[in-house]
Design an enzyme around this catalytic site. Structure first.
Site, PDB file in Angstrom:
ATOM      1  N   ASN A   7      14.718  -1.636   1.440  1.00  0.00           N
ATOM      2  CA  ASN A   7      14.212  -0.651   2.392  1.00  0.00           C
ATOM      3  C   ASN A   7      13.682  -1.413   3.600  1.00  0.00           C
ATOM      4  O   ASN A   7      12.621  -2.024   3.526  1.00  0.00           O
ATOM      5  CB  ASN A   7      13.083   0.166   1.727  1.00  0.00           C
ATOM      6  CG  ASN A   7      12.420   1.121   2.706  1.00  0.00           C
ATOM      7  OD1 ASN A   7      12.924   1.346   3.810  1.00  0.00           O
ATOM      8  ND2 ASN A   7      11.284   1.686   2.313  1.00  0.00           N
TER       9      ASN A   7
ATOM     10  N   LYS B 285      12.618  -0.242   6.299  1.00  0.00           N
ATOM     11  CA  LYS B 285      11.608   0.538   7.013  1.00  0.00           C
ATOM     12  C   LYS B 285      11.931   0.536   8.525  1.00  0.00           C
ATOM     13  O   LYS B 285      13.097   0.478   8.891  1.00  0.00           O
ATOM     14  CB  LYS B 285      10.207  -0.003   6.735  1.00  0.00           C
ATOM     15  CG  LYS B 285       9.951  -0.176   5.232  1.00  0.00           C
ATOM     16  CD  LYS B 285       8.520  -0.318   4.903  1.00  0.00           C
ATOM     17  CE  LYS B 285       8.376  -0.657   3.434  1.00  0.00           C
ATOM     18  NZ  LYS B 285       7.060  -0.424   2.937  1.00  0.00           N
TER      19      LYS B 285
ATOM     20  N   HIS C 280       9.852   8.795  -0.015  1.00  0.00           N
ATOM     21  CA  HIS C 280       9.107   7.531   0.021  1.00  0.00           C
ATOM     22  C   HIS C 280       7.624   7.834   0.270  1.00  0.00           C
ATOM     23  O   HIS C 280       7.286   8.761   1.011  1.00  0.00           O
ATOM     24  CB  HIS C 280       9.669   6.625   1.130  1.00  0.00           C
ATOM     25  CG  HIS C 280       9.125   5.233   1.053  1.00  0.00           C
ATOM     26  ND1 HIS C 280       7.899   4.898   1.560  1.00  0.00           N
ATOM     27  CD2 HIS C 280       9.622   4.105   0.477  1.00  0.00           C
ATOM     28  CE1 HIS C 280       7.668   3.602   1.318  1.00  0.00           C
ATOM     29  NE2 HIS C 280       8.699   3.106   0.664  1.00  0.00           N
TER      30      HIS C 280
ATOM     31  N   GLU D 223       5.457   6.567   2.109  1.00  0.00           N
ATOM     32  CA  GLU D 223       5.018   6.588   3.512  1.00  0.00           C
ATOM     33  C   GLU D 223       5.371   7.922   4.160  1.00  0.00           C
ATOM     34  O   GLU D 223       4.637   8.428   5.013  1.00  0.00           O
ATOM     35  CB  GLU D 223       5.664   5.408   4.270  1.00  0.00           C
ATOM     36  CG  GLU D 223       5.023   4.090   3.855  1.00  0.00           C
ATOM     37  CD  GLU D 223       5.916   2.875   3.959  1.00  0.00           C
ATOM     38  OE1 GLU D 223       6.977   2.936   4.616  1.00  0.00           O
ATOM     39  OE2 GLU D 223       5.561   1.840   3.355  1.00  0.00           O
TER      40      GLU D 223
ATOM     41  N   GLU E 174       7.467   3.970  -7.555  1.00  0.00           N
ATOM     42  CA  GLU E 174       6.774   3.084  -6.624  1.00  0.00           C
ATOM     43  C   GLU E 174       5.292   3.456  -6.597  1.00  0.00           C
ATOM     44  O   GLU E 174       4.892   4.357  -5.847  1.00  0.00           O
ATOM     45  CB  GLU E 174       7.354   3.234  -5.217  1.00  0.00           C
ATOM     46  CG  GLU E 174       8.804   2.841  -5.090  1.00  0.00           C
ATOM     47  CD  GLU E 174       9.137   2.395  -3.677  1.00  0.00           C
ATOM     48  OE1 GLU E 174       9.649   1.297  -3.537  1.00  0.00           O
ATOM     49  OE2 GLU E 174       8.855   3.138  -2.723  1.00  0.00           O
TER      50      GLU E 174
ATOM     51  N   GLY F 286       3.787  -2.832  -0.284  1.00  0.00           N
ATOM     52  CA  GLY F 286       3.399  -3.607   0.894  1.00  0.00           C
ATOM     53  C   GLY F 286       2.037  -4.266   0.770  1.00  0.00           C
ATOM     54  O   GLY F 286       1.506  -4.789   1.745  1.00  0.00           O
TER      55      GLY F 286
ATOM     56  N   SER G 258       6.064  -4.514  -3.935  1.00  0.00           N
ATOM     57  CA  SER G 258       5.813  -5.959  -3.870  1.00  0.00           C
ATOM     58  C   SER G 258       6.668  -6.770  -4.839  1.00  0.00           C
ATOM     59  O   SER G 258       6.192  -7.733  -5.437  1.00  0.00           O
ATOM     60  CB  SER G 258       4.317  -6.250  -4.073  1.00  0.00           C
ATOM     61  OG  SER G 258       3.557  -5.635  -3.050  1.00  0.00           O
TER      62      SER G 258
END
Ligand code: PEP
Length: 254
Positions: free
Chosen positions: A14, A16, A100, A102, A172, A178, A218
């Site tokens: 990904n 991003k 996702h 985010e 996730e 991150g 991560s």
């Protein structure tokens, strides 16, 4: 003969909102060249501006695909700024991230919206990679299974078993994305096993045994091997490390 777990393998990067067109093409070209032949799908989930060029880069590669990071919940029409499933398909896209963390956290994406996005992906022959996972507060309150079960229900309550065969899942935990903090292999395996039993209860053992369930949060070359060797972890959704060709390839090889 390959095992069920081998058949479920997949690694997706990904990117991003990183990399301009040239940098994205350079990254994909380097990964494709160094990777050679892959026995399982490897996916670049890239910003929409890259997708047309990426399909050219991956078209002759074995088992490498391009994926989008989002899809409109609508088929077409007056939805300024949105990109439809049909448009993604028309530039050679094969996969799309849906849900996702985010997008859930910073773009207000709700369960109903995500279910509609999954429907649009499936209607356009794109494989949705449905992301879900608990926040740190929810884990500290021992609510991870409840949260994950709710997110799975929101995404898939409207689907039947044949449709579920075209879906990829990605657990996730938000606290691992991150942050450099990875869920331990045991923590990740526990949720993956829970997800597989949820699939079994809802859709039967064929869906449960064949659905690819990725771990994301991560993942690095140094921890990928141990995570991916857990019985219910079939591969990874890789953020930061997917921007470094050597790291991404090492993770794919793990
Ligand atoms: C992600 O964004 O899906 C992700 C897993 O990021 P990272 O690998 O950087 O934690």
């Amino acid at each position: 003969m390959s095992t069920l777990k081998e058949k479920r393998r997949l690694v997706a990067g990904n990117w991003k909102m990183n990399l301009d067109l040239k940098a994205g093409c350079d990254l994909a070209t380097e990964v494709v060249e160094q990777l050679g032949k892959s026995d399982f799908p490897v996916v670049f989930c890239a910003p929409a501006i890259h997708l047309h060029a990426l399909s050219d880069i991956v078209k002759d590669a074995s088992n490498v695909y391009s994926g989008a990071q989002d899809i409109s919940s609508h088929e077409s029409g007056a939805h300024t700024g949105e990109i439809s499933g049909g448009q993604l398909k028309s530039v050679g896209c094969s996969y799309v991230l849906v849900g996702h963390s985010e997008r859930r956290a910073f773009h207000g994406e709700t369960g109903d919206l995500l279910a509609a996005k999954i429907s649009q992906a499936l209607a356009n022959d794109l494989t949705p990679i449905y992301c879900f996972g608990e926040t740190l507060d929810q884990r500290q309150a021992d609510q991870e299974e409840e949260v994950v079960a709710r997110q799975l229900h929101e995404g898939f309550a409207h689907l039947d078993a044949p449709a579920m065969k075209n879906v990829v899942l990605a657990y996730e935990p938000c606290w691992a994305i991150g942050t450099g903090i990875t869920a331990s292999p045991a923590q990740a395996q526990a949720i993956h096993k829970f997800v597989r039993s949820w699939l079994n209860e809802r859709f039967g053992d064929s869906v449960a045994n064949t659905t690819t369930i990725l771990y994301g949060g991560s993942v690095k070359p140094g921890n990928a091997n141990e995570l991916f060797s857990q019985p219910d972890i079939d591969g990874g959704l890789i953020g930061g490390a997917s921007l470094k060709p050597a790291d991404f390839i090492a993770i794919v090889n793990a």
